[in-house]
Design a protein around this motif. Structure first.
Motif, PDB file in Angstrom:
ATOM      1  N   LYS A 155      17.049  10.803  43.075  1.00  0.00           N
ATOM      2  CA  LYS A 155      17.387  11.583  41.881  1.00  0.00           C
ATOM      3  C   LYS A 155      17.966  12.941  42.235  1.00  0.00           C
ATOM      4  CE  LYS A 155      12.784  13.654  41.171  1.00  0.00           C
ATOM      5  NZ  LYS A 155      11.696  13.889  40.196  1.00  0.00           N
ATOM      6  N   ASP A 198      16.296  18.017  36.348  1.00  0.00           N
ATOM      7  CA  ASP A 198      15.428  16.916  36.769  1.00  0.00           C
ATOM      8  C   ASP A 198      14.641  16.383  35.575  1.00  0.00           C
ATOM      9  OD1 ASP A 198      14.027  15.099  38.277  1.00  0.00           O
ATOM     10  OD2 ASP A 198      12.593  16.567  39.057  1.00  0.00           O
ATOM     11  N   TYR A 200      14.354  12.197  47.616  1.00  0.00           N
ATOM     12  CA  TYR A 200      14.475  11.340  46.432  1.00  0.00           C
ATOM     13  C   TYR A 200      15.954  11.134  46.047  1.00  0.00           C
ATOM     14  CZ  TYR A 200       9.538  12.647  45.860  1.00  0.00           C
ATOM     15  OH  TYR A 200       8.198  12.878  46.045  1.00  0.00           O
ATOM     16  N   PRO A 216      12.074   8.726  40.214  1.00  0.00           N
ATOM     17  CA  PRO A 216      12.713   9.349  41.381  1.00  0.00           C
ATOM     18  C   PRO A 216      13.844   8.514  41.966  1.00  0.00           C
ATOM     19  CG  PRO A 216      10.664   8.320  42.041  1.00  0.00           C
ATOM     20  CD  PRO A 216      10.746   8.167  40.545  1.00  0.00           C
TER      21      PRO A 216
END
Length: 504
Positions: free
Chosen positions: A349, A377, A347, A339
């Motif tokens: 990410k 993701d 997060y 993350p």
């Protein structure tokens, strides 16, 4: 002692004469702008077959120097002697030694005479002066009068001709194009041929004619229109206009220029690493790029073609958006099971992926080819990210991240690497441009650009940066990082920085 004194006196006179002659030669060179010597379209071999042309003129075929200051290896020897044999130029007889003074600026009077003689015109008898500063007794009055009569030269509003004034390369292009009635080149549109001559520049139509007819191809994609033209250069232009054997190769399919970023770059005979090395280019050399296939760029330089690894060329488009056609990798850091840094349920990410997608959209709208290391993701190893860039022949690599530390830490910082990346300095320039844009546009604290060997920037061969947009652990930065409005500003700033880098 008398003979000895006489000998010493003679030696002293000879020394003084030699010193004066040297000083005169030196001053004649420095009287022209320094850039005059950089114009390499006159310093490269002409596409001229010496064997087949020996019947054309004897002076060049003998290998002997007609002029003492135009030796056998002088870049314009053939052209100068071609004109000499046709009595278009005469040179100077200095104490029994013939000289041409090729590095001196050509004057308006000299150019008028050379052009008229090249056209086969006769010297006109002048009884009444057309120009107030060219009386009938002036050595070039008849030639100037003839040139004015033909509409090739004009005077000034004050009634003067200024015969001793030097000519600029832009002025010369117009004179040559008009005098020899060069036809319009068979090319479409106003393509920018030289990076210092915009299609809107007043002399562009004439300069384009000289280029497309092989009379001038500039130096490192520059024409230097405001520089004065030397006698040697002017002679080369006239000779090339008269005799097509002297003309330079013309390639109208230049897609970009490339500035060498390596200290030394091998030029190969073909687009592969096993091809023979035919030349080497030094850092800062600018070449014309004709084609790109994978990592290999076909280039035109000094009248020759060859192939170089494009990772060591900073490519600049001839026209259009600076990023059009560039292959740029955008790397959204972390992803999937990684993350990144976290603040509650926010997060890293996700933030960086959102910004990366916005950057991609802006770059693609400008015509760039954008490669994403991830668009969803998912987790990607660092080595995978670098390999994606290499597999796609990337020309630029931008990795986007978010920082974390104590709540008091804030601001943007951008990293580059000089420890291993051969384009370390170019990476620094890219980092600096992006950093300035983000700090200014998003009102972020400036934490500077930093040389650090993060994996993805040190293991790439192309300009590569890693951006830490801000601190997820700082309340002010956090508000911006999670705001769609500011994410657009971050993305626009990254885009602007890339464009700025390619525009430098």
């Amino acid at each position: 002692m008398q003979p000895l004194r006489l000998l010493l006196f003679c030696l002293l006179v000879l020394f003084c004469y030699s010193s004066a002659a040297y000083a005169e030669t030196d001053s004649s060179v420095t009287s022209s702008p320094d850039v005059l010597q950089e114009i390499r379209d006159f310093h490269q071999p002409s596409p001229f077959d010496a064997e087949s042309s020996r019947s054309s003129f004897s002076a060049a075929s003998t290998g002997k120097a007609t002029f003492a200051d135009v030796p056998a290896d002088h870049w314009a020897k053939r052209e100068i002697e071609f004109l000499y044999e046709r009595a278009i130029i005469q040179g100077y007889n200095e104490n029994g030694v013939m000289k041409f003074h090729p590095n001196e600026n050509v004057t308006r009077a000299q150019a008028a005479k050379m052009i008229m003689k090249a056209l086969g015109e006769s010297e006109k008898k002048v009884t009444r002066a057309r120009f107030t500063d060219v009386p009938p007794s002036h050595w070039a009055a008849g030639w100037i009068e003839r040139a004015a009569e033909k509409g090739i030269f004009k005077g000034y509003d004050d009634g003067m001709f200024r015969p001793n004034d030097p000519l600029k390369r832009s002025q010369m292009s117009k004179i040559i194009a008009i005098a020899f009635k060069l036809p319009e080149p068979a090319v479409a549109g106003n393509q920018q041929i030289f990076r210092d001559v915009n299609p809107n520049y007043w002399a562009y139509p004439y300069i384009a004619k000289l280029y497309y007819h092989g009379i001038s191809n500039g130096s490192e994609n520059r024409f230097m229109p405001e520089s004065y033209i030397s006698r040697g250069q002017f002679a080369a232009f006239v000779a090339r206009t008269l005799n097509k054997d002297f003309r330079l190769p013309v390639n109208s399919s230049v897609i970009a220029t490339g500035k060498v970023t390596a200290n030394v770059l091998n030029v190969r005979s073909a687009g592969n690493a096993n091809a023979s090395v035919i030349d080497r280019l030094v850092h800062g050399t600018v070449v014309n790029v004709l084609d790109i296939n994978g990592y290999w760029a076909k280039i035109l330089y000094n009248g020759k073609t060859g192939y170089v690894h494009k990772s060591y060329l900073k490519l600049k488009n001839i026209s259009g958006n600076p990023v059009q056609g560039r292959i740029i990798v955008i790397d959204a850091g972390h992803g999937g099971t990684d993350p990144g840094t976290v603040n509650g349920k926010t997060y890293e990410k996700n933030i960086v992926l959102s910004v990366a997608k916005k950057v991609k959209q802006k770059l693609e709208s400008a015509g760039a080819k954008v490669i994403m290391t991830r668009e969803t993701d998912v987790f990607k190893k660092l080595e995978e990210r670098v390999q994606i860039a290499k597999n796609n022949y990337a020309e630029l690599f931008v990795s986007i991240h978010v920082n974390s530390a104590s709540p008091s830490a804030s601001g943007t910082e951008t990293y580059y690497d000089t420890s291993k990346n051969p384009n370390g300095y170019e990476s620094y320039l890219l980092a600096k441009a992006i950093q300035q844009q983000i700090v200014s546009n998003a009102s972020m604290k400036d934490r500077g650009v930093k040389d650090y060997n993060f994996y993805v920037v040190r293991n790439n061969n192309v300009p590569s940066v890693l951006i830490e947009l801000g601190f997820i652990t700082n309340s002010s930065d956090y508000q911006k990082l999670t705001s769609d409005y500011y994410q657009n500003i971050f993305a626009q700033s990254i885009y602007n920085g890339i464009v700025q880098y390619y525009s430098q």
